[in-house]
Design an enzyme around this catalytic site. Structure first.
Site, PDB file in Angstrom:
ATOM      1  N   SER A  33      54.027  41.953  64.239  1.00 36.25           N
ATOM      2  CA  SER A  33      55.107  41.193  64.674  1.00 36.25           C
ATOM      3  C   SER A  33      56.264  41.127  63.430  1.00 36.25           C
ATOM      4  CB  SER A  33      54.584  39.790  64.971  1.00 36.25           C
ATOM      5  OG  SER A  33      53.886  39.206  64.018  1.00 36.25           O
ATOM      6  N   ASN A 120      47.134  30.493  61.908  1.00 32.49           N
ATOM      7  CA  ASN A 120      47.297  29.972  63.408  1.00 32.49           C
ATOM      8  C   ASN A 120      48.200  28.715  63.214  1.00 32.49           C
ATOM      9  OD1 ASN A 120      45.895  32.160  63.934  1.00 32.49           O
ATOM     10  ND2 ASN A 120      44.022  30.837  64.395  1.00 32.49           N
ATOM     11  N   HIS A 166      79.589  25.893 102.484  1.00 32.88           N
ATOM     12  CA  HIS A 166      79.310  26.914 103.397  1.00 32.88           C
ATOM     13  C   HIS A 166      80.293  28.187 103.089  1.00 32.88           C
ATOM     14  CE1 HIS A 166      76.344  24.696 105.700  1.00 32.88           C
ATOM     15  NE2 HIS A 166      77.384  23.797 105.747  1.00 32.88           N
ATOM     16  N   SER A 287      89.156  49.279  84.376  1.00 31.29           N
ATOM     17  CA  SER A 287      88.255  50.328  84.734  1.00 31.29           C
ATOM     18  C   SER A 287      88.725  51.551  84.318  1.00 31.29           C
ATOM     19  CB  SER A 287      88.621  50.112  86.463  1.00 31.29           C
ATOM     20  OG  SER A 287      88.162  51.400  86.814  1.00 31.29           O
ATOM     21  N   LYS A 293      92.703  47.637  87.552  1.00 26.08           N
ATOM     22  CA  LYS A 293      91.702  46.845  87.721  1.00 26.08           C
ATOM     23  C   LYS A 293      91.817  45.822  86.327  1.00 26.08           C
ATOM     24  CE  LYS A 293      88.663  46.045  90.110  1.00 26.08           C
ATOM     25  NZ  LYS A 293      87.526  46.926  90.494  1.00 26.08           N
ATOM     26  N   ASN A 295      88.745  43.195  85.416  1.00 22.36           N
ATOM     27  CA  ASN A 295      87.383  42.880  86.022  1.00 22.36           C
ATOM     28  C   ASN A 295      87.099  41.502  85.106  1.00 22.36           C
ATOM     29  OD1 ASN A 295      87.172  44.765  87.902  1.00 22.36           O
ATOM     30  ND2 ASN A 295      86.399  46.075  86.435  1.00 22.36           N
ATOM     31  N   GLU A 300      80.563  37.556  84.724  1.00 14.99           N
ATOM     32  CA  GLU A 300      79.582  38.357  85.424  1.00 14.99           C
ATOM     33  C   GLU A 300      78.239  38.600  84.757  1.00 14.99           C
ATOM     34  OE1 GLU A 300      81.362  42.127  86.874  1.00 14.99           O
ATOM     35  OE2 GLU A 300      82.887  41.146  88.060  1.00 14.99           O
ATOM     36  N   TYR A 327      43.523  29.472  69.648  1.00 12.82           N
ATOM     37  CA  TYR A 327      44.481  30.558  69.450  1.00 12.82           C
ATOM     38  C   TYR A 327      43.932  31.840  69.944  1.00 12.82           C
ATOM     39  CZ  TYR A 327      47.605  33.950  67.375  1.00 12.82           C
ATOM     40  OH  TYR A 327      48.560  34.966  67.087  1.00 12.82           O
ATOM     41  N   GLN A 332      51.514  35.673  70.194  1.00 13.05           N
ATOM     42  CA  GLN A 332      52.312  36.501  69.223  1.00 13.05           C
ATOM     43  C   GLN A 332      53.381  36.981  70.059  1.00 13.05           C
ATOM     44  OE1 GLN A 332      51.206  38.775  65.765  1.00 13.05           O
ATOM     45  NE2 GLN A 332      51.767  40.814  66.688  1.00 13.05           N
ATOM     46  N   LYS A 335      57.444  35.056  70.902  1.00 14.57           N
ATOM     47  CA  LYS A 335      58.570  35.043  70.046  1.00 14.57           C
ATOM     48  C   LYS A 335      59.685  35.749  70.455  1.00 14.57           C
ATOM     49  CE  LYS A 335      55.380  34.277  66.190  1.00 14.57           C
ATOM     50  NZ  LYS A 335      54.510  34.565  67.270  1.00 14.57           N
TER      51      LYS A 335
HETATM   52  N1  ARG Z   1      51.494  36.788  63.829  1.00 15.38           N
HETATM   53  C1  ARG Z   1      50.766  35.929  64.654  1.00 15.38           C
HETATM   54  C2  ARG Z   1      51.419  35.161  65.597  1.00 15.38           C
HETATM   55  O1  ARG Z   1      52.375  35.573  65.813  1.00 15.38           O
HETATM   56  C3  ARG Z   1      50.322  34.895  63.515  1.00 15.38           C
HETATM   57  C4  ARG Z   1      48.985  34.113  63.820  1.00 15.38           C
HETATM   58  C5  ARG Z   1      47.886  35.301  63.491  1.00 15.38           C
HETATM   59  N2  ARG Z   1      46.568  34.725  63.635  1.00 15.38           N
HETATM   60  C6  ARG Z   1      45.389  35.531  63.772  1.00 15.38           C
HETATM   61  N3  ARG Z   1      44.330  34.918  63.612  1.00 15.38           N
HETATM   62  N4  ARG Z   1      45.470  36.630  64.032  1.00 15.38           N
HETATM   63  O2  ARG Z   1      50.711  34.550  66.310  1.00 15.38           O
END
Ligand code: ARG
Length: 479
Positions: A33, A120, A166, A287, A293, A295, A300, A327, A332, A335
């Site tokens: 991540s 966690n 309406h 355009s 045009k 726009n 939009e 958890y 993950q 995010k």
């Molecule tokens: N990168 C993980 C998340 O976004 C962090 C927590 C990971 N914990 C674990 N036990 N794998 O949630």
């Protein structure tokens, strides 16, 4: 941005001793991540420092180790700010990247930082810190948007335009009054974000992996240092639920929905077929084929991006619904939708505040549209009722007047008193109740001014509403 690939010696994994074979490159990428959660680096460092200081206060960590950790983190913060930090996929997330670097810089003290903590509760803390800042920014932007909206509403407190139901001309309103409807919507949005902030601003740290920590930790002092109002009271809940993020996305989806509705109106109003407003060129594009045009791209896109934010809300709800305590790695995935929601809302509000200033009203076109749909028909009925005619009879009588006006190709408000009397004649008691003042009652200004109560469209009521709104904004506390 692609993180640096450093070849993984077997020992780089935090948990490697337990495993017999390395993960494939794809699995590494799939489970990582760091690409996106490095946005929380500042919060991660802040949370780690608060944790380390607490450990030292409690005698769990030596003062020397704490000093090393503080020194190392200060350097890491500088490296990140300068873009010099070497992010690596070998350490899957922001937490491990920073911890590894800390250990490289300060040795054993870095390895002691994670005492009594798990990623966690660490990640849950980081997200809450990050989101709290995003909410504060959004609250400020809503207020800026609202103040701009009030300025334009004030400039047009007397500008009549057709109010629609309406999408048919219904009754006269002022443009100022119309804009105030959006002030009210965003006022509730402000309340929702403020409320969401309360539940976001609680400390998960101390929950560790799921069951709490076996050290004599002091969660209160960590909460105080990090500015949390409260502590999450159950360790399993603290590490697993993301309801605060879902609430944020729900509040965002509603805010975007309101801005999407306003966008839809701006698009309609600036259509040459309607011509109520012009929008500054900086929010429009041309355009590539049609030279004539102009726009309304920005409104939009606001409308379009609302779909994307709604999608993030559904994504997070779906992410959560099947997860057993506590958890799970599913989390993950919270995010990217969360970040994108905040980015979209922040950009949209920033652009919108400027775009409101870029609206040029065309009062003549609004008035012309208002004299094409018998918009004051209700006012004529109300007039007759006030003179003693039952409402249903008045309704029927006015329908006849509208028909007479149609036959002459005129708006109802343009009929003379004699023409009105003639039209109303078939309804007993109607025509004789009409006097000279009926013409004022069915004029646009007469119709507007008659609605002078709180929440009504009379110019004075609109000005009073604007004053009240400004007063509210001046006394409003952002958090
Ligand atoms: N990168 C993980 C998340 O976004 C962090 C927590 C990971 N914990 C674990 N036990 N794998 O949630």
């Amino acid at each position: 941005m692609t993180p640096e690939h450093t070849p993984p010696p077997e020992s780089t994994k935090t948990w490697s001793g337990r495993f017999n074979e390395p993960v494939s490159e794809l699995v590494k990428r799939y489970t990582a991540s760091v690409f996106f959660d490095r946005r929380m680096a500042t919060q991660d460092i802040k949370g780690s420092l608060a944790h380390a200081r607490m450990l030292a206060r409690q005698g769990i960590l030596s003062e020397g180790d704490l000093a090393d950790i503080e020194r190392g983190m200060a350097q890491i913060a500088v490296e990140i700010a300068r873009g010099e930090f070497q992010w690596t996929l070998d350490d899957e997330d922001v937490h491990l990247n920073i911890e590894k670097r800390l250990t490289a810089l300060v040795g054993d003290a870095g390895k002691r930082l994670h005492t009594g903590r798990s990623r966690n509760d660490q990640v849950a803390t980081d997200i809450r810190l990050w989101l709290r800042e995003a909410i504060d920014h959004i609250l400020e932007l809503i207020e800026i948007f609202q103040r701009r909206l009030l300025d334009v509403a004030e400039a047009h407190a007397d500008t009549p335009m057709p109010g629609f139901t309406h999408l048919q001309v219904a009754q006269p309103v002022t443009f100022g009054h119309h804009l105030l409807a959006y002030y009210e919507m965003t006022r509730r949005d402000f309340e929702r974000f403020t409320d969401c902030r309360r539940r976001t601003n609680r400390l998960p740290l101390g929950a560790a992996a799921l069951a709490g920590a076996s050290y004599p930790i002091d969660r209160e002092s960590v909460a105080t240092e990090l500015g949390f109002d409260e502590i999450c009271r159950n360790s399993l809940d603290a590490v697993s639920d993301r309801d605060f993020a879902i609430e944020f996305c729900a509040a965002s989806a509603l805010l975007m929905t309101h801005l999407s509705r306003l966008s839809e109106e701006i698009i309609l109003w600036m259509s040459p077929r309607v011509g109520f407003i012009d929008l500054a060129d900086r929010f429009c594009t041309g355009s590539s084929i049609m030279p004539q045009k102009k726009n309304p791209d920005v409104p939009e896109l606001v409308r379009g991006k609302t779909g994307r934010v709604n999608g993030h809300l559904v994504a997070l709800l779906t992410l959560m619904k099947g997860q057993p305590l506590a958890y799970n790695k599913d989390n993950q995935e919270d995010k990217e939708p969360l970040f994108d929601t905040a980015d979209t809302v922040i950009d949209t509000l920033t652009i919108y505040a400027d775009m409101i200033d870029g609206i040029r009203v065309k009062p003549d076109n609004m008035r012309a549209a208002l004299t094409q749909g018998h918009a004051t028909a209700t006012d004529l009925a109300d007039y007759l009722v006030k003179k003693g005619l039952p409402f249903r009879d008045a309704h029927e009588a006015v329908a006849l007047a509208v028909r007479a006006a149609e036959e002459r190709g005129l708006d109802l408000s343009r009929l003379s008193l004699d023409e009105l009397r003639a039209a109303l004649a078939p309804v007993p008691g109607a025509a004789e109740r009409l006097a000279e003042d009926a013409l004022a009652a069915i004029s646009i200004e007469g119709s507007l001014c008659a609605r002078a109560h709180i929440g009504g469209t009379a110019p004075d009521a609109v000005r009073a509403a604007i004053a009240r709104a400004r007063n509210d904004l001046d006394s409003q506390k952002v958090t």
